[in-house]
Motif scaffolding. Structure first.
Motif, mmCIF file in Angstrom:
data_model
loop_
_atom_site.group_PDB
_atom_site.id
_atom_site.type_symbol
_atom_site.label_atom_id
_atom_site.label_comp_id
_atom_site.label_asym_id
_atom_site.label_seq_id
_atom_site.Cartn_x
_atom_site.Cartn_y
_atom_site.Cartn_z
ATOM 1 N N PHE A 1 0.959 -1.261 0.078
ATOM 2 C CA PHE A 1 0.167 -0.114 0.060
ATOM 3 C C PHE A 1 0.764 1.167 0.033
ATOM 4 C CE2 PHE A 1 -1.725 3.420 2.602
ATOM 5 C CZ PHE A 1 -3.121 3.837 1.991
ATOM 6 N N TYR A 2 1.844 1.504 0.900
ATOM 7 C CA TYR A 2 2.771 2.194 0.917
ATOM 8 C C TYR A 2 3.470 2.658 -0.369
ATOM 9 C CZ TYR A 2 6.195 5.769 2.943
ATOM 10 O OH TYR A 2 6.959 6.805 3.158
ATOM 11 N N SER A 3 3.925 1.587 -0.994
ATOM 12 C CA SER A 3 4.615 1.760 -2.515
ATOM 13 C C SER A 3 3.574 2.222 -3.406
ATOM 14 C CB SER A 3 5.149 0.414 -2.805
ATOM 15 O OG SER A 3 6.207 -0.201 -1.941
ATOM 16 N N PHE A 4 2.298 1.858 -3.083
ATOM 17 C CA PHE A 4 1.483 2.320 -4.530
ATOM 18 C C PHE A 4 0.863 3.924 -4.046
ATOM 19 C CE2 PHE A 4 -2.974 3.285 -5.080
ATOM 20 C CZ PHE A 4 -3.185 3.036 -6.388
ATOM 21 N N ILE A 5 0.969 3.918 -2.796
ATOM 22 C CA ILE A 5 0.616 5.547 -2.480
ATOM 23 C C ILE A 5 1.669 6.439 -2.655
ATOM 24 C CG2 ILE A 5 0.794 5.551 0.120
ATOM 25 C CD1 ILE A 5 -2.417 6.841 -1.174
ATOM 26 N N PHE A 6 2.894 6.139 -2.367
ATOM 27 C CA PHE A 6 3.942 7.037 -2.524
ATOM 28 C C PHE A 6 4.252 7.833 -3.822
ATOM 29 C CE2 PHE A 6 8.493 7.936 -3.054
ATOM 30 C CZ PHE A 6 8.846 8.938 -1.728
ATOM 31 N N PRO A 7 4.094 7.303 -4.730
ATOM 32 C CA PRO A 7 4.339 8.033 -6.234
ATOM 33 C C PRO A 7 3.116 8.874 -6.496
ATOM 34 C CG PRO A 7 3.975 5.620 -6.747
ATOM 35 C CD PRO A 7 4.219 5.844 -5.209
ATOM 36 N N PRO B 1 0.346 16.807 0.145
ATOM 37 C CA PRO B 1 0.146 15.251 0.002
ATOM 38 C C PRO B 1 1.548 14.269 0.346
ATOM 39 C CG PRO B 1 -0.351 16.516 -2.020
ATOM 40 C CD PRO B 1 0.220 17.499 -0.955
ATOM 41 N N ILE B 2 2.548 14.888 0.544
ATOM 42 C CA ILE B 2 3.822 14.404 0.785
ATOM 43 C C ILE B 2 3.927 14.489 2.367
ATOM 44 C CG2 ILE B 2 6.219 14.656 0.987
ATOM 45 C CD1 ILE B 2 6.364 15.887 -1.602
ATOM 46 N N LEU B 3 3.023 15.246 3.077
ATOM 47 C CA LEU B 3 3.257 15.163 4.602
ATOM 48 C C LEU B 3 2.437 13.795 5.017
ATOM 49 C CD1 LEU B 3 2.413 18.787 5.808
ATOM 50 C CD2 LEU B 3 4.501 17.684 5.795
ATOM 51 N N VAL B 4 1.457 13.123 4.176
ATOM 52 C CA VAL B 4 0.753 11.875 4.754
ATOM 53 C C VAL B 4 1.698 10.877 4.634
ATOM 54 C CG1 VAL B 4 -0.851 10.366 3.790
ATOM 55 C CG2 VAL B 4 -1.312 12.710 3.614
ATOM 56 N N LEU B 5 2.913 10.959 3.905
ATOM 57 C CA LEU B 5 3.601 9.943 3.997
ATOM 58 C C LEU B 5 4.518 9.677 4.985
ATOM 59 C CD1 LEU B 5 5.014 10.504 0.139
ATOM 60 C CD2 LEU B 5 3.215 8.793 0.869
ATOM 61 N N ILE B 6 4.834 10.832 5.988
ATOM 62 C CA ILE B 6 5.410 10.706 6.811
ATOM 63 C C ILE B 6 5.124 9.775 8.163
ATOM 64 C CG2 ILE B 6 6.627 12.031 8.807
ATOM 65 C CD1 ILE B 6 6.895 14.360 7.087
#
Length: 139
Positions: A53-59, A73-78
Motif C-alpha cells: 500500500f505504501y509503495s502504491f501511495i508514495f508516487p 500530500p507528501i506530509l501524509v507519507l511521514i
C-alpha cells in the motif's frame, strides 16, 4: 514383601507423574511456539500488505504534490513511513530481540511491577514470590 511392593508402586507412581509433567510441559511449550509462530507469520503478512500500500501511495502523493505545487500530500507519507518502518523492524529487524531483552530486564530487576493489587485476593505478594521464586534484593 508387601511393603517392598508398596514402595515399588509408589516409586513407579512418582516416575509416572514426573513423566506426565514433562510431557505436559513439552506440549505446552510446543503450543506456545506454534501460537507465536502464527502471530509472527501474520505480522509479516500484514507488513507485506502495508508495504505494498505504501509503495502504491508514495508516487501518487509525490505526483500530487508536484502537480498542485503544494507539499501537503507528501506530509501524509511521514506517519505512514514511520508505521512501515516500525513493522519492518519488528518482523525483519531485531526489534523482537530488543523487546525480549527488555522483558528479561523487567522481570529480573523490576518484578514488583507484576504484583497483583492488594485487594485482588488472588495471591499474596509472598505467595507470588514463592511461586515464581523471586529473590528479594536488598537495597
Amino acid at each position: 514383601m508387601g511393603q517392598s511392593i508398596s514402595n515399588s508402586m509408589k516409586e513407579n507412581q512418582k516416575e509416572m507423574q514426573k513423566e506426565m509433567q514433562k510431557k505436559q510441559l513439552e506440549l505446552m511449550l510446543k503450543q506456545r511456539q506454534a501460537q507465536l509462530a502464527i502471530q509472527f507469520a501474520s505480522g509479516k503478512e500484514l507488513f507485506h500488505w502495508y508495504a505494498s500500500f505504501y509503495s502504491f501511495i508514495f508516487p501518487i502523493c509525490v505526483i500530487g504534490a508536484i502537480k498542485k505545487k503544494n507539499p501537503l500530500p507528501i506530509l501524509v507519507l511521514i506517519p505512514l513511513g514511520f508505521i512501515c518502518a516500525y513493522q519492518y523492524d519488528m518482523f525483519y529487524g531485531d526489534k523482537m530481540k530488543r523487546i525480549k531483552i527488555e522483558a528479561e530486564r523487567l522481570i529480573e530487576l523490576e518484578s514488583k511491577l507484576f504484583y497483583f493489587p492488594k485487594n485482588a485476593n488472588i495471591v499474596s505478594q509472598e505467595e507470588y514470590e514463592t511461586i515464581l521464586q523471586i529473590k528479594k534484593k536488598v537495597n
